[in-house]
Design a protein around this motif. Structure first.
Motif, PDB file in Angstrom:
ATOM      1  N   ALA A   1      28.535 106.995 -48.895  1.00  0.00           N
ATOM      2  CA  ALA A   1      28.594 106.651 -48.189  1.00  0.00           C
ATOM      3  C   ALA A   1      29.294 105.096 -47.815  1.00  0.00           C
ATOM      4  N   ASN A   2      28.564 104.137 -48.232  1.00  0.00           N
ATOM      5  CA  ASN A   2      29.064 102.891 -48.337  1.00  0.00           C
ATOM      6  C   ASN A   2      29.464 102.418 -49.070  1.00  0.00           C
ATOM      7  N   ARG A   3      29.870 103.166 -50.028  1.00  0.00           N
ATOM      8  CA  ARG A   3      31.118 102.397 -51.381  1.00  0.00           C
ATOM      9  C   ARG A   3      31.946 102.237 -50.660  1.00  0.00           C
ATOM     10  N   VAL A   4      31.961 104.155 -50.889  1.00  0.00           N
ATOM     11  CA  VAL A   4      33.431 104.376 -50.040  1.00  0.00           C
ATOM     12  C   VAL A   4      34.457 103.602 -49.310  1.00  0.00           C
ATOM     13  N   ALA A   5      33.290 103.364 -48.223  1.00  0.00           N
ATOM     14  CA  ALA A   5      33.684 102.536 -47.311  1.00  0.00           C
ATOM     15  C   ALA A   5      33.623 100.794 -47.865  1.00  0.00           C
ATOM     16  N   SER A   6      33.384 100.525 -48.675  1.00  0.00           N
ATOM     17  CA  SER A   6      33.632  99.220 -48.692  1.00  0.00           C
ATOM     18  C   SER A   6      35.014  98.902 -49.969  1.00  0.00           C
ATOM     19  N   PHE A   7      35.205 100.300 -50.635  1.00  0.00           N
ATOM     20  CA  PHE A   7      36.381 100.181 -51.567  1.00  0.00           C
ATOM     21  C   PHE A   7      37.776 100.732 -50.965  1.00  0.00           C
ATOM     22  N   HIS A   8      37.084 101.840 -49.494  1.00  0.00           N
ATOM     23  CA  HIS A   8      38.742 101.735 -49.364  1.00  0.00           C
ATOM     24  C   HIS A   8      38.483 101.331 -47.738  1.00  0.00           C
ATOM     25  N   ARG A   9      38.942 100.322 -46.980  1.00  0.00           N
ATOM     26  CA  ARG A   9      39.519  99.542 -45.855  1.00  0.00           C
ATOM     27  C   ARG A   9      39.569 100.462 -45.062  1.00  0.00           C
ATOM     28  N   GLY A  10      38.475 100.328 -43.758  1.00  0.00           N
ATOM     29  CA  GLY A  10      38.407 100.874 -42.893  1.00  0.00           C
ATOM     30  C   GLY A  10      38.365  99.467 -41.820  1.00  0.00           C
ATOM     31  N   THR A  11      39.544 100.132 -40.537  1.00  0.00           N
ATOM     32  CA  THR A  11      38.924  99.319 -39.378  1.00  0.00           C
ATOM     33  C   THR A  11      39.042 100.012 -37.888  1.00  0.00           C
ATOM     34  N   TRP A  12      39.433 100.725 -37.378  1.00  0.00           N
ATOM     35  CA  TRP A  12      39.236 100.843 -35.986  1.00  0.00           C
ATOM     36  C   TRP A  12      39.264 102.252 -36.197  1.00  0.00           C
ATOM     37  N   ASP A  13      38.322 103.420 -35.510  1.00  0.00           N
ATOM     38  CA  ASP A  13      37.564 104.549 -35.327  1.00  0.00           C
ATOM     39  C   ASP A  13      38.396 105.764 -36.664  1.00  0.00           C
ATOM     40  N   ALA A  14      39.452 105.975 -36.115  1.00  0.00           N
ATOM     41  CA  ALA A  14      40.343 106.732 -37.237  1.00  0.00           C
ATOM     42  C   ALA A  14      41.248 106.512 -38.050  1.00  0.00           C
ATOM     43  N   THR A  15      40.956 105.615 -38.577  1.00  0.00           N
ATOM     44  CA  THR A  15      41.774 104.815 -40.463  1.00  0.00           C
ATOM     45  C   THR A  15      40.645 105.083 -41.300  1.00  0.00           C
ATOM     46  N   LEU A  16      39.359 105.493 -41.084  1.00  0.00           N
ATOM     47  CA  LEU A  16      38.827 106.415 -42.314  1.00  0.00           C
ATOM     48  C   LEU A  16      37.294 106.702 -41.347  1.00  0.00           C
ATOM     49  N   TYR A  17      37.756 108.389 -42.281  1.00  0.00           N
ATOM     50  CA  TYR A  17      36.184 109.233 -41.396  1.00  0.00           C
ATOM     51  C   TYR A  17      35.953 109.595 -42.810  1.00  0.00           C
ATOM     52  N   THR A  18      34.492 109.031 -43.420  1.00  0.00           N
ATOM     53  CA  THR A  18      34.371 108.847 -44.945  1.00  0.00           C
ATOM     54  C   THR A  18      33.711 109.682 -45.374  1.00  0.00           C
TER      55      THR A  18
END
Length: 699
Positions: A512-529
């Motif tokens: 979970a941490n690697r994906v969210a570090s590699f694929h930049r998210g900002t506000w809520d909907a930009t990334l649902y890991t």
């Protein structure tokens, strides 16, 4: 077997059970006269247990005859819940400046006894609280910031005081000491306006029910040493106020995005409601404010001035002082979009430094925006990158607090104490006072994710019990060892050795941490890991995956890597894929073996299933990186064989997604409401994973 507590009350109970005293023995406890009421919660539970066990207790007035001594010391800091334990002549003394410290000291003694220590061998120690502010962010489902079935379905559970008793017990057990409750306009549920009677949304009888509800929660929290804050989003009023006075009509549909109204009537109403709430709720600890939503069209100066005329003025007018949590501005411009600027930081610092409060003000920031479970290194806050304005020179009347949001995993359990330790190592400057853990789009109340036939717990937060345990205990004591969590796993599942189980949790959770570090998210909907989706619930396809920027600059994205635009010290996509694949396979191998050896342990099987799911998810991520790298190489350089390899890896990735889906559906519902996709399912994204193969073949 090593056993940990399930509630603060059990600390006292267990202490006697393992004190090597015979039954029908009288246990003598000395409690300083001035603190008996403060520690009554634990003592009452203790005495109940002893009566049921045929023992007796005496609260003695003499230290000389006591076996246990509880005392509060005057250190000049009312919120210091550190503790010391001394053991002299088999008399245990627990000392702290706060009753929480007394509870925590009792917990420590119990853990020593449970691990096999005899009463006479209890170790003396001094434990300092790492953060003084250790909070949970809890969004209330009524007049909520966001709306949808995923929030509304919690209404009945969140109105049930049994839920709150259980939730507060969990908080106390895990050393969280602040409950923050959030909605757009909480004050209308707590007090009735006298100046604006038409603004009242409830009858007198309904208002009494709401008041009793909140007062009970605040009292239960206080009994457990937990402070309570209420947070709002500022320029909101009741629907009735808007209709009666033709002001704030947007409050009818909870529309939090847009321009706010700033007329005198609305400001007078706000001041009254805030000060009245403070006056009528003696156990409410603090107020939280937000400079952001429904402040569009206002400059930074206008937002500050509105806060001063309403919220700050109300705090000054109230008949008692409460604590203040001042959220840093979410926008530096006229819009509601997230932006930052040095001038706004200067303005905000000056505003806070001019507030004359007895206690330090807490200044809040979103850690890595809405995706705190990404990198242990701070990259952005809401709006972008901060300067050092807030911290240089060192602030005198405020402390920073990071809100570590989780918009990334709700169905999957997560436990990575090493990530938290790294987070604390990077974010424990003397100007940082604590952290808030929680989500905007998920309420941990009703469990709507687990299939009913597999659920043996009452509430959603109990699914994530280890998540709260690792976060709460490490926020309190950042040097606590893995043994503490290993013991918890052994007690939970009645197993002999959970060392490798904790390691498997670490391996799986890091995906979970690697994906969210590699694929930049900002506000809520930009990334649902865990769903691998972005805005609109759209699956992150291979093209977006290749080109999207990273959050953590320790990494380089696929496009820049293939183009050679990276630094030698950065982690390349290939290196990331390789370590992810290696550790995911290690987690899967452990799960396979452990499942076979504990086939009759249903509760353990359910949680092992989540580690297995994280493993397949990690393999999907790794193959998608490999596939994307080969595809971009083919597109840029036309190398022979690169397209074939891209297709091969993306086919493997699609297969991993299918297995991931099957694993997720084993114990969970196949379709669930998610904030940005009311009918989310992993299965419907199998076609999206397969579409990546088609994209690669078409090039």
């Amino acid at each position: 077997m090593k056993v940990l507590l399930k509630s603060i009350s059990m600390v006292l109970i267990t202490m006697v059970a393992f004190s090597c005293q015979p039954k029908s023995n009288t246990i003598s406890i000395f409690v300083e006269e001035g603190i008996k009421e403060k520690v009554a919660f634990g003592l009452n539970q203790f005495e109940t247990f002893l009566i049921e066990s045929g023992n007796q207790t005496i609260i003695t007035n003499s230290k000389e005859t006591a076996q246990v001594i509880l005392e509060l010391k005057n250190s000049g800091s009312s919120d210091d819940d550190s503790f010391t334990i001394t053991n002299q002549n088999n008399v245990i003394t627990i000392s702290s400046s706060h009753k929480r410290g007394v509870f925590y000291g009792l917990q420590d003694i119990t853990e020593q006894l449970k691990s096999g220590e005899s009463w006479k061998d209890i170790s003396g120690k001094a434990v300092d609280a790492h953060y003084k502010f250790r909070a949970i962010k809890f969004n209330l489902p009524w007049f909520s910031y966001r709306s949808g079935e995923n929030l509304a379905l919690h209404y009945d559970t969140c109105k049930d005081l049994k839920f709150w008793e259980s939730f507060l017990n969990m908080m106390a057990e895990n050393k969280f000491n602040v409950l923050s409750l959030w909605n757009l306009h909480p004050y209308m549920f707590m007090v009735q306006s006298e100046k604006f009677p038409k603004a009242r949304p409830f009858s007198d009888e309904e208002m009494k029910e709401w008041q009793s509800f909140f007062k009970t929660i605040f009292k239960m929290a206080k009994d457990r040493g937990i402070e309570t804050y209420i947070f709002n989003w500022n320029i909101f009023v009741s629907k009735e106020f808007g209709e009666a006075y033709n002001i704030g009509e947007y409050s009818k549909d909870s529309g939090f995005w847009g321009e706010g109204e700033t007329n005198a009537l609305l400001e007078e109403y706000t001041r009254e409601m805030v000060s009245k709430t403070i006056n009528e709720y003696e156990n409410l600890t603090g107020i939280g404010i937000t400079l952001g939503e429904r402040m569009g069209g206002m400059t930074s100066e206008e937002r500050r001035d509105w806060i001063n005329r309403t919220m700050i003025a109300a705090l000054k007018e109230a008949n008692r002082e409460v604590k203040l949590f001042y959220r840093a501005p979410l926008s530096a411009g006229l819009s509601s979009h997230g932006t930052v600027s040095k001038s706004t930081e200067i303005l905000t610092r000056e505003a806070i430094e001019s507030i004359d409060m007895e206690d330090d003000v807490y200044l809040g920031f979103k850690y890595n925006w809405s995706h705190g479970h990404s990198s242990p290194k701070l990259s952005i806050v809401h709006g972008g990158i901060l300067t050092d304005t807030y911290w240089n020179p060192k602030p005198k009347n405020y402390k920073g607090v990071y809100t570590v949001r989780n918009e990334d995993f709700f169905a999957l359990r997560w436990a990575q104490p090493d990530f938290i330790r790294n987070y604390l190592s990077n974010n424990s400057q003397d100007y940082i006072g604590g952290a808030i853990i929680g989500s905007e789009t998920y309420i941990p109340a009703k469990d709507y994710i687990t299939k009913e036939e597999h659920r043996t717990w009452d509430y959603a937060f109990e699914r994530q019990w280890l998540f709260y345990k690792v976060w709460g205990n490490l926020l309190y004591n950042n040097s606590i060892s893995d043994d503490y969590f290993i013991n918890s796993l052994e007690e939970k599942f009645n197993i002999e050795d959970a060392t490798e189980l904790l390691n498997a949790w670490k391996l799986g959770s890091m995906n979970a941490n690697r994906v969210a570090s590699f694929h930049r998210g900002t506000w809520d909907a930009t990334l649902y890991t865990e769903g691998f989706t972005t805005i609109g619930g759209k699956f992150i396809d291979i093209n977006k995956f290749i080109n999207h920027p990273v959050l953590d600059s320790s990494y380089v994205n696929i496009k820049d890597f293939v183009a050679g635009k990276f630094k030698e010290e950065q982690i390349t996509p290939i290196e990331l894929a390789n370590i992810t694949e290696k550790e995911s396979n290690e987690a899967l191998a452990f799960v396979k073996s452990f499942k076979e050896n504990h086939q009759d342990n249903k509760l353990l099987q359910i949680e092992l299933n989540d580690i297995e799911a994280w493993g397949h998810y990690g393999l999907y991520f790794a193959d998608k990186i490999h596939g994307g790298t080969f595809l971009e190489t083919y597109r840029k350089f036309g190398k022979d064989g690169a397209q074939f390899k891209a297709v091969k890896h993306l086919e493997q990735a699609a297969d991993h997604w299918k297995v991931y889906t099957e694993t997720m559906e084993r114990y969970n519902v196949s379709e669930m409401p998610y904030q940005f996709d009311p009918k989310f399912s992993w299965r419907k994204h199998i076609a999206d994973a397969e579409n990546d193969v088609s994209i690669a073949k078409q090039d």
